[in-house]
Design a protein around this motif. Structure first.
Motif, PDB file in Angstrom:
ATOM      1  N   ASP A  54       0.829  -1.205   0.000  1.00 51.24           N
ATOM      2  CA  ASP A  54       0.000   0.000   0.000  1.00 51.24           C
ATOM      3  C   ASP A  54       0.862   1.252   0.000  1.00 51.24           C
ATOM      4  O   ASP A  54       1.856   1.349   0.746  1.00 51.24           O
ATOM      5  CB  ASP A  54      -0.911   0.014   1.230  1.00 51.24           C
ATOM      6  CG  ASP A  54      -2.099  -0.914   1.075  1.00 51.24           C
ATOM      7  OD1 ASP A  54      -2.930  -0.654   0.192  1.00 51.24           O
ATOM      8  OD2 ASP A  54      -2.187  -1.899   1.829  1.00 51.24           O
ATOM      9  N   PRO A  63      -7.703   3.506  -2.716  1.00 44.66           N
ATOM     10  CA  PRO A  63      -6.624   3.393  -3.708  1.00 44.66           C
ATOM     11  C   PRO A  63      -7.016   2.588  -4.937  1.00 44.66           C
ATOM     12  O   PRO A  63      -7.867   1.700  -4.886  1.00 44.66           O
ATOM     13  CB  PRO A  63      -5.522   2.666  -2.931  1.00 44.66           C
ATOM     14  CG  PRO A  63      -6.270   1.856  -1.924  1.00 44.66           C
ATOM     15  CD  PRO A  63      -7.443   2.698  -1.513  1.00 44.66           C
ATOM     16  N   LEU A  64      -6.371   2.904  -6.054  1.00 42.45           N
ATOM     17  CA  LEU A  64      -6.446   2.065  -7.236  1.00 42.45           C
ATOM     18  C   LEU A  64      -5.696   0.769  -6.941  1.00 42.45           C
ATOM     19  O   LEU A  64      -4.584   0.791  -6.412  1.00 42.45           O
ATOM     20  CB  LEU A  64      -5.797   2.774  -8.428  1.00 42.45           C
ATOM     21  CG  LEU A  64      -5.725   1.983  -9.743  1.00 42.45           C
ATOM     22  CD1 LEU A  64      -7.108   1.757 -10.316  1.00 42.45           C
ATOM     23  CD2 LEU A  64      -4.831   2.699 -10.759  1.00 42.45           C
ATOM     24  N   CYS A  65      -6.296  -0.366  -7.284  1.00 41.81           N
ATOM     25  CA  CYS A  65      -5.695  -1.667  -6.994  1.00 41.81           C
ATOM     26  C   CYS A  65      -5.208  -2.315  -8.286  1.00 41.81           C
ATOM     27  O   CYS A  65      -5.972  -2.456  -9.253  1.00 41.81           O
ATOM     28  CB  CYS A  65      -6.711  -2.574  -6.300  1.00 41.81           C
ATOM     29  SG  CYS A  65      -6.034  -4.150  -5.733  1.00 41.81           S
ATOM     30  N   ALA A 112       4.188   1.423 -10.596  1.00 41.45           N
ATOM     31  CA  ALA A 112       3.868   1.866  -9.237  1.00 41.45           C
ATOM     32  C   ALA A 112       5.037   2.622  -8.615  1.00 41.45           C
ATOM     33  O   ALA A 112       4.845   3.667  -7.969  1.00 41.45           O
ATOM     34  CB  ALA A 112       3.489   0.667  -8.377  1.00 41.45           C
ATOM     35  N   THR A 116       5.300   6.867  -7.417  1.00 47.09           N
ATOM     36  CA  THR A 116       5.584   7.381  -6.075  1.00 47.09           C
ATOM     37  C   THR A 116       6.512   8.589  -6.089  1.00 47.09           C
ATOM     38  O   THR A 116       6.710   9.227  -5.049  1.00 47.09           O
ATOM     39  CB  THR A 116       6.207   6.293  -5.181  1.00 47.09           C
ATOM     40  OG1 THR A 116       7.456   5.860  -5.741  1.00 47.09           O
ATOM     41  CG2 THR A 116       5.272   5.103  -5.034  1.00 47.09           C
ATOM     42  N   LEU A 125      -2.197   3.949  -4.001  1.00 46.42           N
ATOM     43  CA  LEU A 125      -2.152   2.723  -4.786  1.00 46.42           C
ATOM     44  C   LEU A 125      -2.119   1.513  -3.869  1.00 46.42           C
ATOM     45  O   LEU A 125      -1.607   1.581  -2.750  1.00 46.42           O
ATOM     46  CB  LEU A 125      -0.889   2.678  -5.660  1.00 46.42           C
ATOM     47  CG  LEU A 125      -0.742   3.696  -6.783  1.00 46.42           C
ATOM     48  CD1 LEU A 125       0.661   3.598  -7.366  1.00 46.42           C
ATOM     49  CD2 LEU A 125      -1.783   3.466  -7.864  1.00 46.42           C
ATOM     50  N   ARG A 126      -2.653   0.412  -4.364  1.00 50.84           N
ATOM     51  CA  ARG A 126      -2.533  -0.880  -3.681  1.00 50.84           C
ATOM     52  C   ARG A 126      -2.137  -1.933  -4.717  1.00 50.84           C
ATOM     53  O   ARG A 126      -2.743  -2.011  -5.790  1.00 50.84           O
ATOM     54  CB  ARG A 126      -3.848  -1.283  -3.017  1.00 50.84           C
ATOM     55  CG  ARG A 126      -3.853  -2.713  -2.475  1.00 50.84           C
ATOM     56  CD  ARG A 126      -5.141  -3.033  -1.756  1.00 50.84           C
ATOM     57  NE  ARG A 126      -5.225  -2.276  -0.527  1.00 50.84           N
ATOM     58  CZ  ARG A 126      -6.370  -2.048   0.138  1.00 50.84           C
ATOM     59  NH1 ARG A 126      -7.506  -2.505  -0.346  1.00 50.84           N
ATOM     60  NH2 ARG A 126      -6.366  -1.376   1.261  1.00 50.84           N
ATOM     61  N   SER A 152     -11.385  -0.216  -1.226  1.00 48.52           N
ATOM     62  CA  SER A 152     -10.549  -0.170  -2.424  1.00 48.52           C
ATOM     63  C   SER A 152     -11.277   0.569  -3.527  1.00 48.52           C
ATOM     64  O   SER A 152     -12.515   0.577  -3.599  1.00 48.52           O
ATOM     65  CB  SER A 152     -10.204  -1.581  -2.893  1.00 48.52           C
ATOM     66  OG  SER A 152      -9.480  -1.548  -4.106  1.00 48.52           O
ATOM     67  N   GLY A 363      -2.783   5.190 -13.009  1.00 47.15           N
ATOM     68  CA  GLY A 363      -2.505   5.582 -11.636  1.00 47.15           C
ATOM     69  C   GLY A 363      -2.496   7.077 -11.451  1.00 47.15           C
ATOM     70  O   GLY A 363      -3.064   7.600 -10.475  1.00 47.15           O
ATOM     71  N   TRP A 366      -6.141   8.307 -11.442  1.00 45.08           N
ATOM     72  CA  TRP A 366      -6.913   7.990 -10.249  1.00 45.08           C
ATOM     73  C   TRP A 366      -6.375   8.682  -9.006  1.00 45.08           C
ATOM     74  O   TRP A 366      -7.144   9.157  -8.168  1.00 45.08           O
ATOM     75  CB  TRP A 366      -6.930   6.470 -10.030  1.00 45.08           C
ATOM     76  CG  TRP A 366      -7.784   6.077  -8.844  1.00 45.08           C
ATOM     77  CD1 TRP A 366      -7.357   5.763  -7.594  1.00 45.08           C
ATOM     78  CD2 TRP A 366      -9.212   6.000  -8.823  1.00 45.08           C
ATOM     79  NE1 TRP A 366      -8.425   5.478  -6.786  1.00 45.08           N
ATOM     80  CE2 TRP A 366      -9.587   5.611  -7.512  1.00 45.08           C
ATOM     81  CE3 TRP A 366     -10.203   6.195  -9.777  1.00 45.08           C
ATOM     82  CZ2 TRP A 366     -10.906   5.438  -7.124  1.00 45.08           C
ATOM     83  CZ3 TRP A 366     -11.531   6.005  -9.400  1.00 45.08           C
ATOM     84  CH2 TRP A 366     -11.868   5.638  -8.105  1.00 45.08           C
ATOM     85  N   CYS A 367      -5.064   8.743  -8.900  1.00 44.10           N
ATOM     86  CA  CYS A 367      -4.440   9.278  -7.687  1.00 44.10           C
ATOM     87  C   CYS A 367      -4.405  10.810  -7.658  1.00 44.10           C
ATOM     88  O   CYS A 367      -4.201  11.400  -6.588  1.00 44.10           O
ATOM     89  CB  CYS A 367      -3.024   8.752  -7.544  1.00 44.10           C
ATOM     90  SG  CYS A 367      -2.937   6.951  -7.362  1.00 44.10           S
TER      91      CYS A 367
END
Length: 369
Positions: A54, A63-65, A112, A116, A125-126, A152, A363, A366-367
């Motif tokens: 996570d 979070p988006l998974c 991912a 970050t 994110l997950r 989620s 990502g 969504w984030c």
């Protein structure tokens, strides 16, 4: 900076043919933790674990998974012409799991880690990277029960699609049909009760069975196939046991428990049905706002047409989608569907790079990056 090709080759070098998936986490966990992910592993048996990572779960929006599995099937009996642990030839990266689906896992992790570097304004994110998917999603089931208790956002499964977007897949209901009887000498069959005859009659009825439901607009009709049949120990005895296995692929709207009861009635009183794999179908409406946006992003990267499609295989979404709250789910990964489980399995290097871009853009959208 993580390189998706090098990471895929690192995963291909690991033997995770139905075993030792936790060795992959020794490769993947350190760079994820260094990037700021909180990593946990749930082992459903020693050495066979599912990793959940996570990043910024504290934000208001779930979070988006992103998910994929690292177990693979055996190499098969036919000799490989290419090294199954990561040979490159032109645009092709060869290896068991290159398409199904260590390439997809490497693309998830690479994207991912890159994400970050930014500061999310909306969500984190997950990653759910699973063990034991190939034999019925056992790793996903265990992780869902032990680690996935937080809300989620949408789910993307990076199974092989050639980076096209699939909106779901059929369910898999695998059943064992067992008939029992009474053994006797083969010269005196009237003294016994032949289990093979009972099961053969049931199998004949399965061949004629029709589901009686309308086809799904994308997945089509459900199917039934008798895959194996065995019985008896020797020619000159009446067999007192016979077993067949049945592969049923279902579409949305079918209830597996009800269907099993119907098929038991079709088989008849002398045959018992027992579930081997029970994974429901998954489907997300192509008009769902997030699904439409995600399909648009993937189409921009790849040039693929955006018509709704469905996967012919099952995925961990059968377990994860309901466990995460029936979230919108898409299947999109760099592998080629036709390469799954074949000799000299390969994945395109260009597709791997495309996949990283797709996941990064999904990502970021969504984030709020």
């Amino acid at each position: 900076m993580t390189d998706v090709i090098a990471l895929t080759r690192g995963l291909l070098a690991l033997d995770t043919v139905g075993q030792a998936e936790s060795t992959a986490w020794k490769l993947l966990a350190p760079p994820l933790e260094e990037a700021g992910f909180v990593v946990a592993v749930a082992e459903h048996e020693p050495g066979r674990g599912t990793l959940v990572a996570d990043w910024r779960p504290d934000l208001e929006v779930p979070p988006l998974c992103l998910s994929g599995h690292v177990d693979t099937v055996p190499l098969g009996a036919e000799p490989w012409r290419h090294d199954p642990s990561g040979e490159i030839d032109g645009d092709r990266l060869y290896g068991r799991g290159s398409s199904d689906m260590k390439g997809g896992v490497a693309a998830i992790v690479t994207a991912a880690i890159a994400l970050t570097a930014g500061t999310p304004k909306r969500a984190g994110l997950r990653l759910v990277l699973t063990a034991a998917e190939e034999t019925g999603s056992h790793g996903a089931r265990y992780a869902a029960a032990s680690l996935l208790d937080e809300p989620s956002g949408p789910l993307v499964i990076a199974e092989p699609t050639g980076n096209a977007v699939f909106h779901g897949h059929k369910g898999a209901l695998w059943l064992q049909a067992l008939a029992t009887g009474v053994t006797a000498h083969g010269s005196m069959p009237s003294l016994g009760d032949n289990a093979i005859y009972k099961l053969a009659r049931a199998v004949s009825r399965f061949e004629e069975y029709r589901f009686g439901i309308a086809p799904h607009p994308v997945m089509g009709e459900p199917t039934l196939n008798v895959g194996t049949f065995s019985g008896g120990l020797n020619t000159n005895s009446v067999p007192d046991r016979a077993v067949a296995t049945i592969d049923v692929r279902t579409v949305p709207g079918q209830d597996h428990a009800q269907l099993t009861a119907v098929l038991a009635a079709v088989a008849g009183a002398g045959v018992r049905l027992e579930p081997l794999v029970d994974l429901p179908p998954v489907w997300t409406d192509p008009e769902d706002e997030w699904a439409r946006s995600a399909a648009g992003i993937a189409g921009e990267v790849t040039g693929h047409p955006r018509e709704p499609r469905a996967a012919p295989y099952f995925t961990d979404a059968s377990v994860l989608t309901p466990a995460l709250g029936s979230v919108p789910t898409l299947i999109c990964g760099p592998g080629e569907p036709e390469q799954a489980h074949v000799t000299d399995e390969w994945c395109s290097l260009n597709r791997l790079r495309e996949s990283v871009e797709i996941f990064e853009r999904l990502g970021a959208h969504w984030c709020g990056l």
